[in-house]
Design a protein around this motif. Structure first.
Motif, PDB file in Angstrom:
ATOM      1  N   ARG A 178      62.700  22.532  35.414  1.00  0.00           N
ATOM      2  CA  ARG A 178      63.785  23.216  34.701  1.00  0.00           C
ATOM      3  C   ARG A 178      64.352  24.382  35.501  1.00  0.00           C
ATOM      4  O   ARG A 178      65.558  24.615  35.493  1.00  0.00           O
ATOM      5  CB  ARG A 178      63.265  23.721  33.331  1.00  0.00           C
ATOM      6  N   TYR A 179      63.491  25.139  36.184  1.00  0.00           N
ATOM      7  CA  TYR A 179      63.935  26.332  36.916  1.00  0.00           C
ATOM      8  C   TYR A 179      63.498  26.235  38.379  1.00  0.00           C
ATOM      9  O   TYR A 179      62.612  26.957  38.825  1.00  0.00           O
ATOM     10  CB  TYR A 179      63.328  27.596  36.297  1.00  0.00           C
ATOM     11  N   PRO A 180      64.120  25.353  39.152  1.00  0.00           N
ATOM     12  CA  PRO A 180      63.644  25.110  40.518  1.00  0.00           C
ATOM     13  C   PRO A 180      63.785  26.311  41.449  1.00  0.00           C
ATOM     14  O   PRO A 180      63.090  26.385  42.464  1.00  0.00           O
ATOM     15  CB  PRO A 180      64.516  23.935  40.989  1.00  0.00           C
ATOM     16  N   ASP A 181      64.655  27.255  41.108  1.00  0.00           N
ATOM     17  CA  ASP A 181      64.890  28.396  41.995  1.00  0.00           C
ATOM     18  C   ASP A 181      64.144  29.657  41.567  1.00  0.00           C
ATOM     19  O   ASP A 181      64.309  30.711  42.188  1.00  0.00           O
ATOM     20  CB  ASP A 181      66.390  28.705  42.066  1.00  0.00           C
ATOM     21  N   THR A 182      63.341  29.569  40.519  1.00  0.00           N
ATOM     22  CA  THR A 182      62.692  30.759  39.974  1.00  0.00           C
ATOM     23  C   THR A 182      61.255  30.887  40.470  1.00  0.00           C
ATOM     24  O   THR A 182      60.459  29.966  40.300  1.00  0.00           O
ATOM     25  CB  THR A 182      62.684  30.708  38.431  1.00  0.00           C
ATOM     26  N   PRO A 183      60.891  32.038  41.057  1.00  0.00           N
ATOM     27  CA  PRO A 183      59.478  32.263  41.423  1.00  0.00           C
ATOM     28  C   PRO A 183      58.590  32.260  40.183  1.00  0.00           C
ATOM     29  O   PRO A 183      59.018  32.633  39.093  1.00  0.00           O
ATOM     30  CB  PRO A 183      59.500  33.654  42.072  1.00  0.00           C
ATOM     31  N   MET A 184      57.364  31.842  40.367  1.00  0.00           N
ATOM     32  CA  MET A 184      56.421  31.732  39.263  1.00  0.00           C
ATOM     33  C   MET A 184      55.101  32.375  39.684  1.00  0.00           C
ATOM     34  O   MET A 184      54.724  32.325  40.857  1.00  0.00           O
ATOM     35  CB  MET A 184      56.209  30.253  38.919  1.00  0.00           C
ATOM     36  N   ALA A 185      54.417  32.993  38.719  1.00  0.00           N
ATOM     37  CA  ALA A 185      53.105  33.585  38.970  1.00  0.00           C
ATOM     38  C   ALA A 185      52.210  33.309  37.772  1.00  0.00           C
ATOM     39  O   ALA A 185      52.687  32.964  36.688  1.00  0.00           O
ATOM     40  CB  ALA A 185      53.230  35.084  39.222  1.00  0.00           C
ATOM     41  N   LEU A 252      47.521  48.689  35.381  1.00  0.00           N
ATOM     42  CA  LEU A 252      46.852  47.891  36.409  1.00  0.00           C
ATOM     43  C   LEU A 252      47.691  46.680  36.814  1.00  0.00           C
ATOM     44  O   LEU A 252      47.815  46.362  38.003  1.00  0.00           O
ATOM     45  CB  LEU A 252      45.489  47.428  35.901  1.00  0.00           C
ATOM     46  N   LEU A 253      48.260  46.003  35.821  1.00  0.00           N
ATOM     47  CA  LEU A 253      49.090  44.836  36.121  1.00  0.00           C
ATOM     48  C   LEU A 253      50.325  45.245  36.911  1.00  0.00           C
ATOM     49  O   LEU A 253      50.740  44.530  37.834  1.00  0.00           O
ATOM     50  CB  LEU A 253      49.495  44.135  34.824  1.00  0.00           C
ATOM     51  N   GLU A 254      50.906  46.363  36.555  1.00  0.00           N
ATOM     52  CA  GLU A 254      52.060  46.855  37.329  1.00  0.00           C
ATOM     53  C   GLU A 254      51.703  46.963  38.808  1.00  0.00           C
ATOM     54  O   GLU A 254      52.470  46.521  39.685  1.00  0.00           O
ATOM     55  CB  GLU A 254      52.497  48.213  36.803  1.00  0.00           C
ATOM     56  N   GLY A 255      50.540  47.534  39.100  1.00  0.00           N
ATOM     57  CA  GLY A 255      50.133  47.671  40.496  1.00  0.00           C
ATOM     58  C   GLY A 255      49.981  46.338  41.192  1.00  0.00           C
ATOM     59  O   GLY A 255      50.377  46.180  42.353  1.00  0.00           O
ATOM     60  N   ARG A 256      49.427  45.343  40.500  1.00  0.00           N
ATOM     61  CA  ARG A 256      49.266  44.016  41.102  1.00  0.00           C
ATOM     62  C   ARG A 256      50.616  43.361  41.356  1.00  0.00           C
ATOM     63  O   ARG A 256      50.831  42.722  42.389  1.00  0.00           O
ATOM     64  CB  ARG A 256      48.409  43.124  40.205  1.00  0.00           C
ATOM     65  N   LEU A 257      51.519  43.486  40.400  1.00  0.00           N
ATOM     66  CA  LEU A 257      52.848  42.893  40.575  1.00  0.00           C
ATOM     67  C   LEU A 257      53.571  43.517  41.756  1.00  0.00           C
ATOM     68  O   LEU A 257      54.233  42.817  42.539  1.00  0.00           O
ATOM     69  CB  LEU A 257      53.667  43.067  39.296  1.00  0.00           C
ATOM     70  N   ARG A 258      53.439  44.815  41.909  1.00  0.00           N
ATOM     71  CA  ARG A 258      54.077  45.476  43.051  1.00  0.00           C
ATOM     72  C   ARG A 258      53.434  45.040  44.362  1.00  0.00           C
ATOM     73  O   ARG A 258      54.127  44.817  45.369  1.00  0.00           O
ATOM     74  CB  ARG A 258      54.005  46.991  42.892  1.00  0.00           C
ATOM     75  N   ALA A 259      52.112  44.907  44.366  1.00  0.00           N
ATOM     76  CA  ALA A 259      51.427  44.473  45.581  1.00  0.00           C
ATOM     77  C   ALA A 259      51.855  43.066  45.997  1.00  0.00           C
ATOM     78  O   ALA A 259      51.862  42.741  47.197  1.00  0.00           O
ATOM     79  CB  ALA A 259      49.914  44.521  45.365  1.00  0.00           C
ATOM     80  N   LEU A 260      52.218  42.239  45.009  1.00  0.00           N
ATOM     81  CA  LEU A 260      52.680  40.872  45.279  1.00  0.00           C
ATOM     82  C   LEU A 260      54.182  40.800  45.497  1.00  0.00           C
ATOM     83  O   LEU A 260      54.735  39.710  45.646  1.00  0.00           O
ATOM     84  CB  LEU A 260      52.279  39.961  44.106  1.00  0.00           C
ATOM     85  N   HIS A 261      54.840  41.951  45.483  1.00  0.00           N
ATOM     86  CA  HIS A 261      56.297  42.034  45.675  1.00  0.00           C
ATOM     87  C   HIS A 261      57.052  41.230  44.619  1.00  0.00           C
ATOM     88  O   HIS A 261      58.035  40.532  44.930  1.00  0.00           O
ATOM     89  CB  HIS A 261      56.677  41.558  47.090  1.00  0.00           C
ATOM     90  N   LEU A 262      56.612  41.368  43.385  1.00  0.00           N
ATOM     91  CA  LEU A 262      57.238  40.654  42.284  1.00  0.00           C
ATOM     92  C   LEU A 262      58.053  41.594  41.396  1.00  0.00           C
ATOM     93  O   LEU A 262      58.329  41.271  40.236  1.00  0.00           O
ATOM     94  CB  LEU A 262      56.180  39.932  41.439  1.00  0.00           C
TER      95      LEU A 262
END
Length: 268
Positions: A178-185, A252-262
């Motif tokens: 459905r969303y071929p261009d969207t990054p997923m985590a 904590l999740l904010e920090g992980r998302l930033r570390a993953l450049h998301l």
């Protein structure tokens, strides 16, 4: 450009417009309809007729004729993450939401407490069943990020590794189609850790990490966070956090998302 691409695909195959039928999959700005309200509503043609669906009011639906499912018009879809999850994500101050909001996203939630990759709660099916039968609605357009969170209810209801992996694979495939261009985590299963009584919850967290790796998805393992960050004291019950705990996990999740450049792209 992503919005234009999505619109082109819809125009090419035809568009049907109507009123929202289901309360699941609402964005936070729009409260979910009660089951009684949803049952009373009937599909109908919007006054907008053949108008550009992107101009329709939030909460309207667009019939995706490529897959036959209704999709929800969400405000500012270009800055809205799609979050699929269980009762850890469902509250408006759920820690997965708080983490995503902290890195710049609005959040559109699809899911329900008691559900998972295999687990259903009696009101709706598991993640892939809920999607395929329309228990909740995906957003119209192209979100900039999709996050899948869960596994706790699968652990609690005795789902096997094979069942979890099979349904996770199906869900990821459906979302990518459905969303071929969207990054997923993916975010795993909140727990105490294998050496501190995490049990099956920690095992499912690790299992989901292998699924994410096989699909090339960033994974945030949380199967030891309760003990690693001394947060078990903030449990409201056996598995859910109190408000202070949800806030701490969100940071904590904010920090992980930033570390993953998301992080979300800045609004123009």
């Amino acid at each position: 450009m992503r919005k234009a691409s999505a619109l082109t695909r819809f125009v090419a195959c035809g568009i049907a417009v109507g009123v929202l039928l289901s309360g699941c999959g609402q964005s936070p700005e729009r409260p979910a309809a009660s089951p009684a309200q949803a049952a009373e509503q009937e599909p109908g043609q919007s006054e907008a007729g053949g108008a550009d669906p992107a101009t329709l009011p939030a909460g309207s639906y667009v019939r995706n004729l490529e897959n036959g499912r209704d999709e929800v018009v969400v405000p500012d879809i270009g800055h809205t993450a799609l979050l699929i999850g269980d009762s850890q994500s469902e509250p408006y101050d759920g820690w997965p939401r708080l983490g995503l909001e902290a890195v710049g996203y609005k959040v559109h939630f699809c899911g329900l407490g008691g559900t998972g990759f295999v687990a259903g709660n009696g009101k709706t099916g598991n993640y892939i069943e809920a999607l395929l039968r329309g228990d909740w609605k995906l957003p119209y357009g192209t979100p900039p990020l999709i996050v899948i969170q869960g596994g706790g209810n699968d652990a609690g209801q005795g789902a096997t590794d094979a069942q979890i992996v099979a349904n996770a694979d199906r869900l990821i495939a459906a979302l990518r189609q459905r969303y071929p261009d969207t990054p997923m985590a993916m975010i795993g299963t909140l727990a105490r850790g294998t050496n501190y009584g995490g049990g099956r919850r920690s095992q499912v967290d690790a299992l989901l990490g292998t699924v994410a790796a096989r699909h090339g998805l960033p994974f945030i393992g949380v199967g030891d966070w309760l003990t690693k960050y001394d947060l078990a004291k903030n449990l409201a019950d056996a598995v859910h956090m109190n408000a202070a705990g949800r806030k701490s996990l969100g940071v904590l999740l904010e920090g992980r998302l930033r570390a993953l450049h998301l992080e979300a792209e800045a609004a123009p």
